[in-house]
Enzyme design. Structure first.
Site, PDB file in Angstrom:
ATOM      1  CG  HIS A   9      -0.839  -2.311   2.556  1.00  0.00           C
ATOM      2  ND1 HIS A   9      -1.850  -1.248   2.846  1.00  0.00           N
ATOM      3  CD2 HIS A   9      -0.379  -1.971   1.110  1.00  0.00           C
ATOM      4  CE1 HIS A   9      -1.922  -0.328   1.769  1.00  0.00           C
ATOM      5  NE2 HIS A   9      -0.990  -0.574   0.879  1.00  0.00           N
ATOM      6  CG  HIS A  51       0.663   6.113   1.599  1.00  0.00           C
ATOM      7  ND1 HIS A  51      -0.205   7.074   1.299  1.00  0.00           N
ATOM      8  CD2 HIS A  51       0.557   5.240   0.734  1.00  0.00           C
ATOM      9  CE1 HIS A  51      -1.058   6.666   0.270  1.00  0.00           C
ATOM     10  NE2 HIS A  51      -0.302   5.318  -0.219  1.00  0.00           N
TER      11      HIS A  51
HETATM   12  O1  G3P Z   1       1.626  -1.525  -3.210  1.00  0.00           O
HETATM   13  C1  G3P Z   1       0.384  -1.922  -3.204  1.00  0.00           C
HETATM   14  C2  G3P Z   1      -0.574  -0.592  -2.645  1.00  0.00           C
HETATM   15  O2  G3P Z   1       0.444  -0.128  -1.594  1.00  0.00           O
HETATM   16  C3  G3P Z   1      -0.500   0.561  -3.596  1.00  0.00           C
HETATM   17  O3  G3P Z   1      -1.349   1.734  -3.131  1.00  0.00           O
HETATM   18  O4  G3P Z   1      -1.694   3.727  -1.826  1.00  0.00           O
HETATM   19  O5  G3P Z   1      -1.450   1.866  -0.447  1.00  0.00           O
HETATM   20  O6  G3P Z   1       0.375   2.785  -1.565  1.00  0.00           O
HETATM   21  P1  G3P Z   1      -0.995   2.520  -1.810  1.00  0.00           P
HETATM   22 MG    MG Z   2       2.071   1.396  -1.221  1.00  0.00          MG
END
Ligand code: G3P
Ligand code: MG
Length: 243
Positions: A9, A51
């Site tokens: 992630h 992000h």
């Molecule tokens: O793609 C899964 C997740 O990354 C979505 O939330 O805020 O971590 O980008 P976020």
């Molecule tokens: Mg994400």
């Protein structure tokens, strides 16, 4: 399953500064074969991997991405907020990121952020252009977004690309949405998922990926429910799945 049991992630954001080239290099070294990153837009139309809609949390700069261009972010430090080991890590452009990930033969879940500062079209067209320039293996690419309009626009231009609909929680009309998109996967916040939902998603022939899971016990429960893969900030926690 199109992706992998373990998807790093934002790279592997417990071990390296999220969404940076350094994080992806470490991810590759750890033996992870799929990563998730966030595509975002600057005011001059450049797509970057970042992000937030503002610089403050992740860099030594200030301001909104929509008020900045590529020259304004050149030289910003997106590594020191994490640790001095990563001092000087730049905010990567999507082009730079795709070149590295494609070279390293990583699978990619490209999440497109769609903040209210810009329209779906403003980010979709340069994202498509960047992928056309720098990505080769479209069987190891899934594009996801919380905004169905963004995915609809991609589908209009790219009938064959693999799309995943992201939701925090599964809405009641999810089947209509995934059918209209011809999506390959559903991506959810793991804490909202019920057994019945997981069963229905798998029965519909879709892949099911959930975020963000940083412990083995939770992951095993989710896999037992039918989840195909988890987004994790901490891939070494799942070393038995890594190459
Ligand atoms: O793609 C899964 C997740 O990354 C979505 O939330 O805020 O971590 O980008 P976020
Ligand atoms: Mg994400």
């Amino acid at each position: 399953m199109l992706a992998s049991r373990i998807i790093a992630h934002r790279g592997c954001s417990l071990l390296a500064p999220e969404n940076t080239l350094g994080a992806m290099a470490l991810t590759k070294k750890l033996g992870v074969d799929w990563v998730e990153i966030d595509a975002n837009l600057l005011g001059d139309g450049t797509v970057v991997v970042f992000h937030d809609d503002r610089l403050e949390r992740l860099t030594n700069g200030r301001g909104k991405l929509m008020d900045l261009g590529i020259r304004d972010i050149a030289g910003l430090d997106a590594g020191s907020h994490f640790s001095q080991t990563f001092q000087g890590e730049p905010i990567p452009t999507l082009d730079q990121m795709l070149i590295q990930l494609d070279r390293d033969q990583l699978g990619l879940n490209l999440e497109i952020k769609c903040y209210p500062d810009f329209t779906p079209k403003q980010i979709v067209m340069p994202v498509i252009a960047s992928l056309e320039r720098h990505w080769k293996a479209f069987d190891r690419l899934i594009i996801s977004c919380f905004d169905t309009q963004v995915l609809t626009l991609i589908r209009q231009h790219k009938p064959d690309w693999q799309l995943g609909q992201l939701w925090e929680a599964l809405p009641s009309d999810w089947q209509t949405t995934v059918a209209q998109l011809n999506a390959v996967s559903v991506h959810l916040d793991h804490s909202t998922l019920t057994n019945a939902q997981a069963t229905a998603i798998k029965q519909a022939g879709l892949d099911l990926y959930v975020y963000t899971v940083n412990d083995k016990v939770t992951a095993e429960q989710l896999f037992a429910m039918g989840v195909d893969g988890v987004f994790t900030d901490d891939p070494p926690c799942f070393s038995y799945f890594l190459c």
